[in-house]
Design a protein around this motif. Sequence first.
Motif, PDB file in Angstrom:
ATOM      1  N   VAL A  51       7.014  13.401   0.389  1.00  0.00           N
ATOM      2  CA  VAL A  51       7.280  12.456  -1.153  1.00  0.00           C
ATOM      3  C   VAL A  51       7.050  12.084  -1.962  1.00  0.00           C
ATOM      4  N   CYS A  52       5.212  12.447  -1.145  1.00  0.00           N
ATOM      5  CA  CYS A  52       4.075  10.527  -1.729  1.00  0.00           C
ATOM      6  C   CYS A  52       3.272  11.578  -2.716  1.00  0.00           C
ATOM      7  N   ARG A  53       3.018  10.296  -3.857  1.00  0.00           N
ATOM      8  CA  ARG A  53       2.618  11.223  -4.794  1.00  0.00           C
ATOM      9  C   ARG A  53       0.726  10.828  -4.616  1.00  0.00           C
ATOM     10  N   TYR A  54       0.826  10.177  -4.126  1.00  0.00           N
ATOM     11  CA  TYR A  54      -0.678  10.118  -3.032  1.00  0.00           C
ATOM     12  C   TYR A  54      -1.000  11.449  -2.869  1.00  0.00           C
ATOM     13  N   ALA A  55      -0.593  11.698  -2.069  1.00  0.00           N
ATOM     14  CA  ALA A  55      -0.630  12.407  -0.751  1.00  0.00           C
ATOM     15  C   ALA A  55      -0.985  13.953  -1.945  1.00  0.00           C
ATOM     16  N   SER A  56       0.472  13.991  -2.409  1.00  0.00           N
ATOM     17  CA  SER A  56       0.128  15.585  -3.816  1.00  0.00           C
ATOM     18  C   SER A  56      -0.721  15.707  -4.636  1.00  0.00           C
ATOM     19  N   ARG A  81       0.900  -1.546   0.223  1.00  0.00           N
ATOM     20  CA  ARG A  81      -0.170  -0.123   0.473  1.00  0.00           C
ATOM     21  C   ARG A  81       0.733   1.023   0.030  1.00  0.00           C
ATOM     22  N   ILE A  82       1.725   1.282   1.083  1.00  0.00           N
ATOM     23  CA  ILE A  82       2.945   2.499   1.340  1.00  0.00           C
ATOM     24  C   ILE A  82       3.498   2.678  -0.752  1.00  0.00           C
ATOM     25  N   PHE A  83       4.450   2.070  -0.760  1.00  0.00           N
ATOM     26  CA  PHE A  83       5.231   2.155  -1.331  1.00  0.00           C
ATOM     27  C   PHE A  83       4.226   2.053  -2.974  1.00  0.00           C
ATOM     28  N   SER A  84       2.956   1.685  -3.354  1.00  0.00           N
ATOM     29  CA  SER A  84       1.879   2.327  -4.185  1.00  0.00           C
ATOM     30  C   SER A  84       1.790   3.587  -4.033  1.00  0.00           C
ATOM     31  N   ARG A  85       1.612   3.776  -3.274  1.00  0.00           N
ATOM     32  CA  ARG A  85       0.597   5.338  -2.834  1.00  0.00           C
ATOM     33  C   ARG A  85       1.935   6.157  -3.061  1.00  0.00           C
ATOM     34  N   LEU A  86       3.138   5.909  -2.896  1.00  0.00           N
ATOM     35  CA  LEU A  86       4.550   6.905  -2.976  1.00  0.00           C
ATOM     36  C   LEU A  86       4.541   6.762  -5.020  1.00  0.00           C
ATOM     37  N   ALA A 129      -3.707   8.980   7.328  1.00  0.00           N
ATOM     38  CA  ALA A 129      -3.760  10.434   7.600  1.00  0.00           C
ATOM     39  C   ALA A 129      -2.231  11.224   6.821  1.00  0.00           C
ATOM     40  N   CYS A 130      -2.446  11.867   5.756  1.00  0.00           N
ATOM     41  CA  CYS A 130      -1.171  12.250   5.120  1.00  0.00           C
ATOM     42  C   CYS A 130      -0.461  13.494   5.873  1.00  0.00           C
ATOM     43  N   ALA A 131      -1.615  14.223   6.496  1.00  0.00           N
ATOM     44  CA  ALA A 131      -0.805  15.323   7.347  1.00  0.00           C
ATOM     45  C   ALA A 131       0.182  15.886   7.980  1.00  0.00           C
ATOM     46  N   SER A 132      -0.133  14.428   8.597  1.00  0.00           N
ATOM     47  CA  SER A 132       1.129  13.790  10.163  1.00  0.00           C
ATOM     48  C   SER A 132       1.934  12.988   9.235  1.00  0.00           C
ATOM     49  N   CYS A 133       1.851  12.784   7.993  1.00  0.00           N
ATOM     50  CA  CYS A 133       3.003  11.309   7.752  1.00  0.00           C
ATOM     51  C   CYS A 133       4.226  12.097   7.885  1.00  0.00           C
ATOM     52  N   PRO A 134       5.079  11.610   7.718  1.00  0.00           N
ATOM     53  CA  PRO A 134       6.718  11.346   7.978  1.00  0.00           C
ATOM     54  C   PRO A 134       7.030  11.419   6.273  1.00  0.00           C
ATOM     55  N   LEU A 135       5.941  10.667   5.655  1.00  0.00           N
ATOM     56  CA  LEU A 135       6.554  11.044   3.891  1.00  0.00           C
ATOM     57  C   LEU A 135       5.913  11.855   3.171  1.00  0.00           C
ATOM     58  N   LEU A 136       5.682  12.212   3.800  1.00  0.00           N
ATOM     59  CA  LEU A 136       3.959  13.421   3.631  1.00  0.00           C
ATOM     60  C   LEU A 136       5.212  14.416   1.416  1.00  0.00           C
TER      61      LEU A 136
HETATM   62  S1  SF4 Z   1       1.430  10.524   2.778  1.00  0.00           S
HETATM   63 FE1  SF4 Z   1      -0.525   9.208   3.426  1.00  0.00          FE
HETATM   64  S2  SF4 Z   1      -0.625   7.999   1.088  1.00  0.00           S
HETATM   65 FE2  SF4 Z   1       1.661   9.042   1.417  1.00  0.00          FE
HETATM   66  S3  SF4 Z   1       2.273   7.066   3.070  1.00  0.00           S
HETATM   67 FE3  SF4 Z   1       1.623   9.116   3.485  1.00  0.00          FE
HETATM   68  S4  SF4 Z   1      -0.134   8.335   4.681  1.00  0.00           S
HETATM   69 FE4  SF4 Z   1       0.723   7.060   3.348  1.00  0.00          FE
END
Ligand code: SF4
Length: 250
Positions: free
Chosen positions: A235-240, A173-178, A226-233
Amino acid sequence: MHPPHPHGVNEEANAKGVREGEQVQAVLMDLYRRMYAAFGDRGWWPAETAEEVVIGAILVQSVAWSNVVKAIGRLRERGLLGLEALHAAPVEVVAECVVPTRYYRAKAQKLKAFAAHVHERHGGSLERMFEQDTDALREELLSIYGIGPETADDILLYAAGKRSFVIDAYTKRIFSRLGLVDERIGYEPLRAWFMRHLPADVALYNNYHALIDAIGHHFCSARRPACASCPLLPVCRYASSQAADAQPAV
Ligand code: SF4
Protein backbone atom coordinates in the motif's frame (compact mmCIF):
# COMPACT_ATOMS: atom_id res chain seq x y z
CA MET A 1 1.25 13.74 -11.19
CA HIS A 2 1.11 10.78 -8.81
CA PRO A 3 -0.11 7.35 -9.87
CA PRO A 4 -3.46 6.33 -8.30
CA HIS A 5 -2.95 5.78 -4.59
CA PRO A 6 -2.46 2.08 -3.73
CA HIS A 7 -5.04 2.48 -0.97
CA GLY A 8 -7.59 4.02 -3.30
CA VAL A 9 -7.38 7.40 -1.52
CA ASN A 10 -7.77 9.65 -4.51
CA GLU A 11 -8.05 13.16 -3.13
CA GLU A 12 -4.95 15.28 -3.34
CA ALA A 13 -3.52 16.53 -0.06
CA ASN A 14 -5.39 19.65 1.04
CA ALA A 15 -3.87 23.01 1.97
CA LYS A 16 -2.74 21.60 5.33
CA GLY A 17 -0.83 18.82 3.58
CA VAL A 18 -3.06 15.91 4.60
CA ARG A 19 -5.59 13.74 2.84
CA GLU A 20 -9.12 13.85 4.13
CA GLY A 21 -12.25 11.90 3.40
CA GLU A 22 -14.39 9.19 4.93
CA GLN A 23 -11.98 6.45 3.96
CA VAL A 24 -9.01 7.86 5.90
CA GLN A 25 -9.99 6.05 9.11
CA ALA A 26 -10.31 2.79 7.17
CA VAL A 27 -6.89 3.37 5.61
CA LEU A 28 -5.30 4.10 9.00
CA MET A 29 -6.83 0.97 10.51
CA ASP A 30 -5.74 -1.13 7.52
CA LEU A 31 -2.18 0.13 8.05
CA TYR A 32 -2.47 -0.70 11.74
CA ARG A 33 -3.54 -4.27 10.98
CA ARG A 34 -0.62 -4.73 8.59
CA MET A 35 1.88 -3.41 11.14
CA TYR A 36 0.25 -5.40 13.94
CA ALA A 37 0.47 -8.61 11.90
CA ALA A 38 4.23 -8.05 11.65
CA PHE A 39 5.04 -6.80 15.15
CA GLY A 40 2.02 -7.42 17.41
CA ASP A 41 1.58 -5.64 20.70
CA ARG A 42 4.78 -3.70 21.40
CA GLY A 43 4.04 -3.26 25.11
CA TRP A 44 5.24 0.33 25.25
CA TRP A 45 6.65 2.21 27.08
CA PRO A 46 9.62 0.09 28.23
CA ALA A 47 9.69 1.37 31.84
CA GLU A 48 8.59 0.27 35.30
CA THR A 49 7.07 3.53 36.55
CA ALA A 50 5.52 6.72 35.18
CA GLU A 51 8.52 8.67 36.50
CA GLU A 52 10.85 6.39 34.54
CA VAL A 53 8.76 7.05 31.40
CA VAL A 54 9.18 10.81 31.89
CA ILE A 55 12.93 10.48 32.44
CA GLY A 56 13.27 8.23 29.37
CA ALA A 57 11.14 10.59 27.24
CA ILE A 58 13.49 13.48 28.03
CA LEU A 59 16.67 11.45 27.58
CA VAL A 60 15.63 9.95 24.22
CA GLN A 61 15.58 13.35 22.49
CA SER A 62 18.01 13.14 19.51
CA VAL A 63 19.53 9.83 20.58
CA ALA A 64 18.98 6.08 20.12
CA TRP A 65 17.07 4.18 22.80
CA SER A 66 20.11 1.96 23.48
CA ASN A 67 21.92 5.05 24.84
CA VAL A 68 18.94 5.85 27.06
CA VAL A 69 19.01 2.33 28.53
CA LYS A 70 22.62 2.90 29.62
CA ALA A 71 21.80 6.27 31.20
CA ILE A 72 18.73 4.85 32.98
CA GLY A 73 20.92 2.08 34.40
CA ARG A 74 23.43 4.63 35.71
CA LEU A 75 20.65 6.73 37.27
CA ARG A 76 19.21 3.61 38.89
CA GLU A 77 22.61 2.63 40.35
CA ARG A 78 22.93 6.09 41.91
CA GLY A 79 19.37 6.03 43.30
CA LEU A 80 18.36 8.86 40.96
CA LEU A 81 15.61 7.19 38.93
CA GLY A 82 12.87 9.32 40.46
CA LEU A 83 11.83 12.96 40.24
CA GLU A 84 12.33 13.87 43.90
CA ALA A 85 15.78 12.27 43.90
CA LEU A 86 16.67 14.19 40.74
CA HIS A 87 15.40 17.39 42.30
CA ALA A 88 17.68 16.92 45.32
CA ALA A 89 20.78 15.88 43.33
CA PRO A 90 23.42 18.34 42.06
CA VAL A 91 23.16 18.91 38.30
CA GLU A 92 26.77 17.73 37.82
CA VAL A 93 25.93 14.34 39.35
CA VAL A 94 22.88 13.97 37.11
CA ALA A 95 24.95 15.00 34.07
CA GLU A 96 27.59 12.39 34.89
CA CYS A 97 24.88 9.69 34.93
CA VAL A 98 23.39 10.69 31.58
CA VAL A 99 26.70 10.99 29.70
CA PRO A 100 25.67 8.09 27.38
CA THR A 101 22.92 10.31 25.92
CA ARG A 102 23.97 13.13 23.61
CA TYR A 103 23.91 16.73 24.92
CA TYR A 104 24.13 15.28 28.41
CA ARG A 105 24.60 18.62 30.20
CA ALA A 106 21.44 20.00 28.61
CA LYS A 107 19.61 16.74 29.33
CA ALA A 108 20.62 16.97 33.01
CA GLN A 109 19.27 20.52 33.14
CA LYS A 110 16.02 19.40 31.52
CA LEU A 111 15.61 16.56 34.03
CA LYS A 112 16.28 18.96 36.88
CA ALA A 113 13.83 21.53 35.46
CA PHE A 114 11.07 18.92 35.15
CA ALA A 115 11.70 17.58 38.66
CA ALA A 116 11.71 21.11 40.11
CA HIS A 117 8.44 21.93 38.34
CA VAL A 118 6.65 18.85 39.69
CA HIS A 119 8.10 19.46 43.16
CA GLU A 120 7.02 23.09 43.30
CA ARG A 121 3.65 22.88 41.52
CA HIS A 122 2.45 19.40 42.52
CA GLY A 123 4.30 18.52 45.71
CA GLY A 124 6.53 16.10 43.78
CA SER A 125 3.53 13.99 42.71
CA LEU A 126 3.14 13.06 39.04
CA GLU A 127 -0.25 11.53 39.89
CA ARG A 128 -1.46 14.91 41.10
CA MET A 129 -0.05 16.61 38.01
CA PHE A 130 -1.80 14.07 35.77
CA GLU A 131 -5.23 14.71 37.31
CA GLN A 132 -5.76 17.57 34.84
CA ASP A 133 -7.54 17.11 31.53
CA THR A 134 -5.37 16.37 28.50
CA ASP A 135 -5.31 19.87 26.96
CA ALA A 136 -4.46 21.63 30.23
CA LEU A 137 -1.76 19.08 31.04
CA ARG A 138 -0.27 19.36 27.54
CA GLU A 139 -0.12 23.14 27.87
CA GLU A 140 1.60 22.84 31.24
CA LEU A 141 4.09 20.27 29.95
CA LEU A 142 4.98 22.51 27.00
CA SER A 143 5.69 25.37 29.41
CA ILE A 144 8.48 23.39 31.13
CA TYR A 145 12.07 23.97 29.99
CA GLY A 146 13.18 21.33 27.49
CA ILE A 147 9.75 19.82 26.82
CA GLY A 148 8.73 20.08 23.16
CA PRO A 149 5.61 18.62 21.52
CA GLU A 150 6.99 15.10 20.97
CA THR A 151 8.24 14.77 24.55
CA ALA A 152 4.99 16.24 25.91
CA ASP A 153 2.94 13.74 23.90
CA ASP A 154 5.19 10.85 24.97
CA ILE A 155 4.55 11.84 28.58
CA LEU A 156 0.81 12.32 28.02
CA LEU A 157 0.33 8.98 26.28
CA TYR A 158 2.84 6.69 27.94
CA ALA A 159 3.17 8.14 31.46
CA ALA A 160 -0.27 9.70 32.04
CA GLY A 161 -2.32 7.30 29.88
CA LYS A 162 -4.03 10.23 28.12
CA ARG A 163 -5.21 10.18 24.51
CA SER A 164 -2.52 12.17 22.70
CA PHE A 165 -0.98 10.93 19.46
CA VAL A 166 2.83 11.08 19.28
CA ILE A 167 4.53 12.26 16.09
CA ASP A 168 8.19 11.65 15.36
CA ALA A 169 10.50 11.71 12.35
CA TYR A 170 9.50 8.13 11.44
CA THR A 171 5.81 9.11 11.39
CA LYS A 172 6.40 11.95 8.94
CA ARG A 173 8.68 9.89 6.72
CA ILE A 174 6.47 6.81 6.57
CA PHE A 175 3.15 8.59 6.10
CA SER A 176 4.53 10.93 3.45
CA ARG A 177 6.05 7.94 1.61
CA LEU A 178 2.72 6.16 1.86
CA GLY A 179 1.30 9.17 0.01
CA LEU A 180 -1.06 10.24 2.78
CA VAL A 181 0.54 13.49 3.98
CA ASP A 182 2.90 16.12 2.64
CA GLU A 183 6.52 15.53 3.67
CA ARG A 184 6.77 19.14 4.89
CA ILE A 185 3.77 18.86 7.20
CA GLY A 186 4.25 20.33 10.67
CA TYR A 187 3.96 18.49 13.97
CA GLU A 188 0.61 19.90 15.11
CA PRO A 189 -1.33 19.44 11.83
CA LEU A 190 -0.09 15.84 11.55
CA ARG A 191 -1.00 15.06 15.17
CA ALA A 192 -4.44 16.64 14.66
CA TRP A 193 -4.96 14.56 11.49
CA PHE A 194 -4.29 11.28 13.32
CA MET A 195 -6.50 12.33 16.23
CA ARG A 196 -9.31 13.36 13.87
CA HIS A 197 -9.37 10.02 12.10
CA LEU A 198 -8.30 7.32 14.57
CA PRO A 199 -10.86 5.82 16.96
CA ALA A 200 -10.58 7.52 20.38
CA ASP A 201 -8.76 4.65 22.05
CA VAL A 202 -5.69 5.20 24.25
CA ALA A 203 -4.49 1.60 23.85
CA LEU A 204 -4.69 1.97 20.06
CA TYR A 205 -2.72 5.24 20.16
CA ASN A 206 -0.14 3.55 22.38
CA ASN A 207 0.52 0.64 20.07
CA TYR A 208 0.02 2.59 16.82
CA HIS A 209 2.95 4.89 17.56
CA ALA A 210 5.06 1.96 18.78
CA LEU A 211 4.36 0.08 15.53
CA ILE A 212 5.31 3.12 13.43
CA ASP A 213 8.57 3.20 15.37
CA ALA A 214 9.14 -0.48 14.55
CA ILE A 215 8.53 0.10 10.81
CA GLY A 216 10.86 3.09 10.83
CA HIS A 217 13.55 1.27 12.77
CA HIS A 218 13.49 -1.98 10.80
CA PHE A 219 12.51 -0.89 7.27
CA CYS A 220 11.91 2.77 6.49
CA SER A 221 15.33 4.36 6.84
CA ALA A 222 15.92 7.79 5.35
CA ARG A 223 18.38 6.75 2.65
CA ARG A 224 17.84 3.08 1.86
CA PRO A 225 14.38 1.90 2.86
CA ALA A 226 14.05 -1.89 2.84
CA CYS A 227 10.76 -1.85 0.94
CA ALA A 228 10.97 -5.44 -0.34
CA SER A 229 10.47 -6.84 3.17
CA CYS A 230 8.30 -4.03 4.63
CA PRO A 231 4.75 -5.02 5.70
CA LEU A 232 3.45 -1.76 4.17
CA LEU A 233 4.88 -2.49 0.70
CA PRO A 234 1.50 -3.40 -0.91
CA VAL A 235 0.00 0.00 0.00
CA CYS A 236 3.03 2.29 -0.29
CA ARG A 237 3.13 4.93 -3.01
CA TYR A 238 6.89 5.45 -2.67
CA ALA A 239 7.57 1.73 -3.10
CA SER A 240 5.22 1.44 -6.09
CA SER A 241 6.79 4.48 -7.77
CA GLN A 242 10.30 3.06 -7.17
CA ALA A 243 9.19 -0.24 -8.70
CA ALA A 244 7.69 1.59 -11.70
CA ASP A 245 10.95 3.53 -12.19
CA ALA A 246 12.91 0.26 -12.12
CA GLN A 247 10.83 -1.24 -14.98
CA PRO A 248 12.87 -1.41 -18.20
CA ALA A 249 11.60 1.04 -20.82
CA VAL A 250 9.77 -0.77 -23.64
S1 SF4 B 1 7.39 0.17 1.66
FE1 SF4 B 1 9.38 1.24 1.79
S2 SF4 B 1 8.96 3.45 1.71
FE2 SF4 B 1 7.02 2.35 2.13
S3 SF4 B 1 6.82 2.41 4.37
FE3 SF4 B 1 7.84 0.47 3.85
S4 SF4 B 1 10.06 0.87 3.90
FE4 SF4 B 1 8.98 2.87 3.89
